[in-house]
Design a protein around this motif. Sequence first.
Motif, PDB file in Angstrom:
ATOM      1  N   ASN A 118      -4.490  -3.918   0.912  1.00 41.31           N
ATOM      2  CA  ASN A 118      -3.569  -3.126   1.737  1.00 41.31           C
ATOM      3  C   ASN A 118      -2.180  -3.081   1.109  1.00 41.31           C
ATOM      4  N   GLU A 119      -1.791  -4.200   0.459  1.00 43.93           N
ATOM      5  CA  GLU A 119      -0.431  -4.323  -0.056  1.00 43.93           C
ATOM      6  C   GLU A 119      -0.471  -4.881  -1.474  1.00 43.93           C
ATOM      7  N   LEU A 120       0.166  -4.160  -2.395  1.00 39.75           N
ATOM      8  CA  LEU A 120       0.291  -4.599  -3.790  1.00 39.75           C
ATOM      9  C   LEU A 120       1.756  -4.496  -4.164  1.00 39.75           C
ATOM     10  N   SER A 121       2.373  -5.635  -4.420  1.00 43.52           N
ATOM     11  CA  SER A 121       3.808  -5.659  -4.686  1.00 43.52           C
ATOM     12  C   SER A 121       4.078  -6.423  -5.973  1.00 43.52           C
ATOM     13  N   LEU A 122       4.564  -5.675  -6.975  1.00 41.57           N
ATOM     14  CA  LEU A 122       4.822  -6.236  -8.304  1.00 41.57           C
ATOM     15  C   LEU A 122       6.268  -6.049  -8.730  1.00 41.57           C
ATOM     16  N   TYR A 123       7.153  -5.694  -7.804  1.00 42.17           N
ATOM     17  CA  TYR A 123       8.506  -5.287  -8.197  1.00 42.17           C
ATOM     18  C   TYR A 123       9.317  -6.440  -8.798  1.00 42.17           C
ATOM     19  N   THR A 124      10.320  -6.049  -9.579  1.00 40.86           N
ATOM     20  CA  THR A 124      11.246  -6.977 -10.239  1.00 40.86           C
ATOM     21  C   THR A 124      10.491  -7.985 -11.103  1.00 40.86           C
ATOM     22  N   ASN A 125       9.841  -7.432 -12.117  1.00 46.19           N
ATOM     23  CA  ASN A 125       9.230  -8.205 -13.185  1.00 46.19           C
ATOM     24  C   ASN A 125       9.592  -7.514 -14.494  1.00 46.19           C
ATOM     25  N   GLN A 126       8.842  -7.796 -15.538  1.00 42.82           N
ATOM     26  CA  GLN A 126       9.078  -7.160 -16.832  1.00 42.82           C
ATOM     27  C   GLN A 126       7.799  -6.472 -17.300  1.00 42.82           C
ATOM     28  N   ILE A 127       7.142  -5.819 -16.352  1.00 43.46           N
ATOM     29  CA  ILE A 127       5.853  -5.172 -16.604  1.00 43.46           C
ATOM     30  C   ILE A 127       6.077  -3.878 -17.385  1.00 43.46           C
ATOM     31  N   THR A 128       5.261  -3.686 -18.409  1.00 44.34           N
ATOM     32  CA  THR A 128       5.357  -2.505 -19.272  1.00 44.34           C
ATOM     33  C   THR A 128       4.060  -1.698 -19.177  1.00 44.34           C
ATOM     34  N   GLY A 129       4.002  -0.614 -19.953  1.00 45.96           N
ATOM     35  CA  GLY A 129       2.792   0.202 -19.982  1.00 45.96           C
ATOM     36  C   GLY A 129       2.743   1.167 -18.813  1.00 45.96           C
ATOM     37  N   PRO A 130       1.675   1.938 -18.740  1.00 45.30           N
ATOM     38  CA  PRO A 130       1.568   2.986 -17.716  1.00 45.30           C
ATOM     39  C   PRO A 130       1.034   2.465 -16.384  1.00 45.30           C
ATOM     40  N   ILE A 131       1.134   3.320 -15.376  1.00 40.64           N
ATOM     41  CA  ILE A 131       0.451   3.079 -14.091  1.00 40.64           C
ATOM     42  C   ILE A 131      -1.023   3.397 -14.319  1.00 40.64           C
ATOM     43  N   PRO A 132      -1.923   2.408 -14.193  1.00 44.67           N
ATOM     44  CA  PRO A 132      -3.331   2.712 -14.487  1.00 44.67           C
ATOM     45  C   PRO A 132      -3.942   3.673 -13.461  1.00 44.67           C
ATOM     46  N   LEU A 133      -4.728   4.602 -13.964  1.00 48.59           N
ATOM     47  CA  LEU A 133      -5.425   5.549 -13.084  1.00 48.59           C
ATOM     48  C   LEU A 133      -6.294   4.831 -12.065  1.00 48.59           C
ATOM     49  N   GLU A 134      -6.759   3.621 -12.442  1.00 54.63           N
ATOM     50  CA  GLU A 134      -7.678   2.870 -11.577  1.00 54.63           C
ATOM     51  C   GLU A 134      -7.050   2.478 -10.246  1.00 54.63           C
ATOM     52  N   LEU A 135      -5.719   2.458 -10.164  1.00 54.51           N
ATOM     53  CA  LEU A 135      -5.094   2.150  -8.868  1.00 54.51           C
ATOM     54  C   LEU A 135      -5.454   3.199  -7.823  1.00 54.51           C
ATOM     55  N   SER A 136      -5.840   4.376  -8.287  1.00 51.85           N
ATOM     56  CA  SER A 136      -6.187   5.468  -7.368  1.00 51.85           C
ATOM     57  C   SER A 136      -7.469   5.196  -6.580  1.00 51.85           C
ATOM     58  N   ILE A 137      -8.219   4.173  -6.999  1.00 50.56           N
ATOM     59  CA  ILE A 137      -9.461   3.798  -6.305  1.00 50.56           C
ATOM     60  C   ILE A 137      -9.150   2.999  -5.035  1.00 50.56           C
ATOM     61  N   LEU A 138      -7.907   2.502  -4.919  1.00 51.91           N
ATOM     62  CA  LEU A 138      -7.565   1.556  -3.847  1.00 51.91           C
ATOM     63  C   LEU A 138      -7.293   2.317  -2.549  1.00 51.91           C
ATOM     64  N   MET A 139      -8.365   2.775  -1.935  1.00 54.14           N
ATOM     65  CA  MET A 139      -8.291   3.677  -0.781  1.00 54.14           C
ATOM     66  C   MET A 139      -7.660   3.043   0.449  1.00 54.14           C
ATOM     67  N   ASN A 140      -7.610   1.698   0.498  1.00 58.26           N
ATOM     68  CA  ASN A 140      -7.039   1.023   1.660  1.00 58.26           C
ATOM     69  C   ASN A 140      -5.571   0.667   1.477  1.00 58.26           C
ATOM     70  N   LEU A 141      -5.015   1.030   0.314  1.00 57.49           N
ATOM     71  CA  LEU A 141      -3.633   0.659   0.011  1.00 57.49           C
ATOM     72  C   LEU A 141      -2.666   1.416   0.910  1.00 57.49           C
ATOM     73  N   GLN A 142      -1.791   0.659   1.573  1.00 59.24           N
ATOM     74  CA  GLN A 142      -0.742   1.247   2.404  1.00 59.24           C
ATOM     75  C   GLN A 142       0.644   1.016   1.809  1.00 59.24           C
ATOM     76  N   PHE A 143       0.762  -0.010   0.983  1.00 58.71           N
ATOM     77  CA  PHE A 143       2.063  -0.420   0.443  1.00 58.71           C
ATOM     78  C   PHE A 143       1.901  -0.676  -1.054  1.00 58.71           C
ATOM     79  N   LEU A 144       2.584   0.117  -1.880  1.00 57.37           N
ATOM     80  CA  LEU A 144       2.529  -0.046  -3.342  1.00 57.37           C
ATOM     81  C   LEU A 144       3.953  -0.045  -3.865  1.00 57.37           C
ATOM     82  N   ASP A 145       4.402  -1.194  -4.377  1.00 60.14           N
ATOM     83  CA  ASP A 145       5.760  -1.317  -4.906  1.00 60.14           C
ATOM     84  C   ASP A 145       5.693  -1.803  -6.344  1.00 60.14           C
ATOM     85  N   LEU A 146       6.014  -0.895  -7.272  1.00 62.68           N
ATOM     86  CA  LEU A 146       6.040  -1.196  -8.705  1.00 62.68           C
ATOM     87  C   LEU A 146       7.457  -1.081  -9.258  1.00 62.68           C
TER      88      LEU A 146
END
Length: 191
Positions: A118-146
């Motif tokens: 439901n919630e994936l929160s990765l903000y304020t890190n040093q993450i690089t690279g693209p947003i993976p297309l696979e995140l689009s499979i997460l049909m129950n996601l309500q909160f996404l903070d990158l």
Amino acid sequence: GIHQNLVSGPIPGEIGRLVNLQLLQLSNSSLSGMIPKTLGNLTKLNTLYLFGNQLSGPIPQELGRLVRLQSLQLQSNDFSGPIPISITNLTKMNQLFLFENQITGSIPPELGNLTMLNELSLYTNQITGPIPLELSILMNLQFLDLSSNQISGSIPGSLGNITKLVVLYLFTNQIAGSIPQEIGNLMNLEF
């Protein structure tokens, strides 16, 4: 009120002997050092809260053995290194909070395995690279903070498939390109 302690020092490896633990809550204290790999022995855990400490080092691959885990909250520490691929085996998880650390590397495409999130929160890190297309499979996601990382590439149009999204934060990154029209499918979006 807030139940705040000032417990300091490392988490003892012996904690891995408490194999019937279902909830381990060691947050908002002054714990330091690395997460002991023996935490991977606590296979009955459904909740692991270690946030708000001074824990450091990599997030151990051994956490991938906690297959009953529903909530993993490691935010507001000093963890470094990449997101371990092993935690993408934790298919019962509905909350994954890794924000406010020093995590590097890219977002593992295997996060798409966590279809209960439901919630994936990765903000304020040093993450690089693209947003993976696979995140689009997460049909129950309500909160996404990158937000507040070094994520590059463009916004995948397939994010428009996550129609339960209420919050989508991508600010303060290195994202380029145009805003995909599929964003118009996010009818529940509030932020």
